[in-house]
Design a protein around this motif. Structure first.
Motif, PDB file in Angstrom:
ATOM      1  N   PRO A  33      60.389 -18.868  42.483  1.00 37.28           N
ATOM      2  CA  PRO A  33      60.846 -17.533  42.869  1.00 37.28           C
ATOM      3  C   PRO A  33      60.039 -16.390  42.238  1.00 37.28           C
ATOM      4  CG  PRO A  33      62.261 -18.369  41.156  1.00 37.28           C
ATOM      5  CD  PRO A  33      61.265 -19.479  41.481  1.00 37.28           C
ATOM      6  N   TYR A  34      58.975 -16.714  41.530  1.00 37.49           N
ATOM      7  CA  TYR A  34      58.215 -15.696  40.805  1.00 37.49           C
ATOM      8  C   TYR A  34      56.870 -15.413  41.463  1.00 37.49           C
ATOM      9  CZ  TYR A  34      61.674 -16.582  37.245  1.00 37.49           C
ATOM     10  OH  TYR A  34      62.865 -16.727  36.590  1.00 37.49           O
ATOM     11  N   VAL A  35      56.474 -14.134  41.415  1.00 35.75           N
ATOM     12  CA  VAL A  35      55.132 -13.736  41.809  1.00 35.75           C
ATOM     13  C   VAL A  35      54.462 -13.144  40.575  1.00 35.75           C
ATOM     14  CG1 VAL A  35      53.720 -12.216  43.252  1.00 35.75           C
ATOM     15  CG2 VAL A  35      55.771 -13.283  44.205  1.00 35.75           C
ATOM     16  N   TYR A  36      53.265 -13.652  40.299  1.00 40.54           N
ATOM     17  CA  TYR A  36      52.461 -13.181  39.183  1.00 40.54           C
ATOM     18  C   TYR A  36      51.245 -12.476  39.758  1.00 40.54           C
ATOM     19  CZ  TYR A  36      55.114 -16.787  36.705  1.00 40.54           C
ATOM     20  OH  TYR A  36      56.113 -17.565  36.185  1.00 40.54           O
ATOM     21  N   THR A  37      50.986 -11.258  39.311  1.00 40.44           N
ATOM     22  CA  THR A  37      49.777 -10.588  39.776  1.00 40.44           C
ATOM     23  C   THR A  37      48.661 -10.784  38.764  1.00 40.44           C
ATOM     24  OG1 THR A  37      50.102  -8.414  38.744  1.00 40.44           O
ATOM     25  CG2 THR A  37      51.163  -8.791  40.905  1.00 40.44           C
ATOM     26  N   ALA A  38      47.457 -10.742  39.266  1.00 41.48           N
ATOM     27  CA  ALA A  38      46.290 -10.637  38.396  1.00 41.48           C
ATOM     28  C   ALA A  38      46.299  -9.231  37.802  1.00 41.48           C
ATOM     29  CB  ALA A  38      45.018 -10.872  39.209  1.00 41.48           C
ATOM     30  N   GLY A  39      45.509  -9.011  36.795  1.00 38.41           N
ATOM     31  CA  GLY A  39      45.371  -7.661  36.255  1.00 38.41           C
ATOM     32  C   GLY A  39      44.866  -6.724  37.332  1.00 38.41           C
ATOM     33  N   ASN A  73      49.059  -0.679  42.813  1.00 37.09           N
ATOM     34  CA  ASN A  73      48.193  -1.762  43.260  1.00 37.09           C
ATOM     35  C   ASN A  73      48.849  -3.124  43.035  1.00 37.09           C
ATOM     36  OD1 ASN A  73      46.208   0.005  44.141  1.00 37.09           O
ATOM     37  ND2 ASN A  73      45.041  -0.102  42.247  1.00 37.09           N
ATOM     38  N   ALA A  74      49.592  -3.252  41.942  1.00 39.98           N
ATOM     39  CA  ALA A  74      50.297  -4.503  41.672  1.00 39.98           C
ATOM     40  C   ALA A  74      51.379  -4.746  42.716  1.00 39.98           C
ATOM     41  CB  ALA A  74      50.893  -4.490  40.263  1.00 39.98           C
ATOM     42  N   LEU A  75      52.084  -3.699  43.129  1.00 34.57           N
ATOM     43  CA  LEU A  75      53.094  -3.854  44.182  1.00 34.57           C
ATOM     44  C   LEU A  75      52.446  -4.296  45.496  1.00 34.57           C
ATOM     45  CD1 LEU A  75      55.482  -0.853  43.481  1.00 34.57           C
ATOM     46  CD2 LEU A  75      55.975  -3.294  43.161  1.00 34.57           C
ATOM     47  N   ALA A  76      51.270  -3.754  45.785  1.00 30.58           N
ATOM     48  CA  ALA A  76      50.546  -4.194  46.992  1.00 30.58           C
ATOM     49  C   ALA A  76      50.199  -5.676  46.904  1.00 30.58           C
ATOM     50  CB  ALA A  76      49.283  -3.357  47.186  1.00 30.58           C
ATOM     51  N   ALA A  77      49.791  -6.128  45.716  1.00 30.05           N
ATOM     52  CA  ALA A  77      49.472  -7.544  45.523  1.00 30.05           C
ATOM     53  C   ALA A  77      50.722  -8.404  45.692  1.00 30.05           C
ATOM     54  CB  ALA A  77      48.830  -7.763  44.152  1.00 30.05           C
ATOM     55  N   ILE A 148      51.866  -7.605  36.589  1.00 30.71           N
ATOM     56  CA  ILE A 148      53.323  -7.689  36.608  1.00 30.71           C
ATOM     57  C   ILE A 148      53.762  -9.077  37.051  1.00 30.71           C
ATOM     58  CG2 ILE A 148      53.559  -5.205  37.054  1.00 30.71           C
ATOM     59  CD1 ILE A 148      54.444  -5.856  39.895  1.00 30.71           C
ATOM     60  N   GLN A 149      54.974  -9.419  36.631  1.00 31.07           N
ATOM     61  CA  GLN A 149      55.638 -10.632  37.095  1.00 31.07           C
ATOM     62  C   GLN A 149      56.961 -10.183  37.709  1.00 31.07           C
ATOM     63  OE1 GLN A 149      56.664 -13.391  34.004  1.00 31.07           O
ATOM     64  NE2 GLN A 149      57.962 -14.601  35.327  1.00 31.07           N
ATOM     65  N   VAL A 150      57.216 -10.622  38.943  1.00 30.35           N
ATOM     66  CA  VAL A 150      58.479 -10.286  39.600  1.00 30.35           C
ATOM     67  C   VAL A 150      59.197 -11.558  40.021  1.00 30.35           C
ATOM     68  CG1 VAL A 150      57.601  -8.058  40.429  1.00 30.35           C
ATOM     69  CG2 VAL A 150      57.573 -10.039  41.953  1.00 30.35           C
ATOM     70  N   GLU A 151      60.511 -11.451  40.068  1.00 26.21           N
ATOM     71  CA  GLU A 151      61.343 -12.521  40.613  1.00 26.21           C
ATOM     72  C   GLU A 151      61.784 -12.111  41.998  1.00 26.21           C
ATOM     73  OE1 GLU A 151      65.395 -15.051  39.531  1.00 26.21           O
ATOM     74  OE2 GLU A 151      64.892 -13.274  38.370  1.00 26.21           O
ATOM     75  N   LEU A 152      61.676 -13.038  42.943  1.00 26.80           N
ATOM     76  CA  LEU A 152      62.074 -12.764  44.325  1.00 26.80           C
ATOM     77  C   LEU A 152      63.494 -13.278  44.568  1.00 26.80           C
ATOM     78  CD1 LEU A 152      58.824 -13.795  46.220  1.00 26.80           C
ATOM     79  CD2 LEU A 152      59.481 -11.511  45.419  1.00 26.80           C
ATOM     80  N   ALA A 153      64.196 -12.581  45.439  1.00 27.00           N
ATOM     81  CA  ALA A 153      65.533 -13.023  45.833  1.00 27.00           C
ATOM     82  C   ALA A 153      65.396 -14.062  46.929  1.00 27.00           C
ATOM     83  CB  ALA A 153      66.336 -11.837  46.350  1.00 27.00           C
TER      84      ALA A 153
END
Length: 153
Positions: A33-39, A73-77, A148-153
């Motif tokens: 459920p996680y998305v990890y972005t590159a720098g 930019n991280a949100l776009a990724a 950033i690291q986000v958790e998806l629903a």
């Protein structure tokens, strides 16, 4: 347009194109459920608006705005992998790097640019843990880099 992108528009912002990788990596990957972005560098239309060290060639105020751009930019990724930013359940972690003059110690204030943007756009879902790290130099002589690291629903 989803609720998150509508909020961006309300703030006078739009989601940029995903910044292409500078080397052998992906802008973002999903694991469970996680998305990890590159720098993410503060690229605007494929270019860095300013280069140099924060506390020398770049003011802390400029760097804070650049950190906002990195977060955008991280949100776009994230969207490139998740398909829809409304799937974000929460931002879990933000890691920011600040190319710093040797006597600059204001890295946390610079990274507030990224943290505040995520809060403005995502509300309570944007509250996160964070690290703000001063470094000698970043790719392309960028002043700031954010992942950033986000958790998806």
């Amino acid at each position: 347009m989803g609720a998150v992108e509508a909020k961006l528009a309300e703030l006078g912002l739009s989601l940029p194109d995903v910044v292409p990788p500078l080397a052998a990596y992906q802008p973002a990957v999903q694991s469970g459920p996680y998305v990890y972005t590159a720098g993410q560098l503060p690229m605007v239309e494929g270019k860095l608006p300013v280069t140099g060290k924060v506390g020398a060639e770049v003011t802390p105020e400029e760097a804070k705005e650049l950190a906002r751009t990195c977060a955008l930019n991280a949100l776009a990724a994230v969207k490139s992998v998740a398909g829809d930013l409304d799937r974000i359940a929460r931002v879990v972690k933000v890691v920011g790097f600040v190319a710093s003059a040797s006597d600059f110690t204001g890295q946390p204030a610079v990274l507030n640019g990224a943290s505040e943007l995520l809060g403005e756009v995502l509300g309570d879902k944007g509250v996160h843990a964070r690290s703000a790290v001063g470094v000698a130099v970043l790719p392309l002589d960028a002043p700031v880099e954010v992942e950033i690291q986000v958790e998806l629903a």
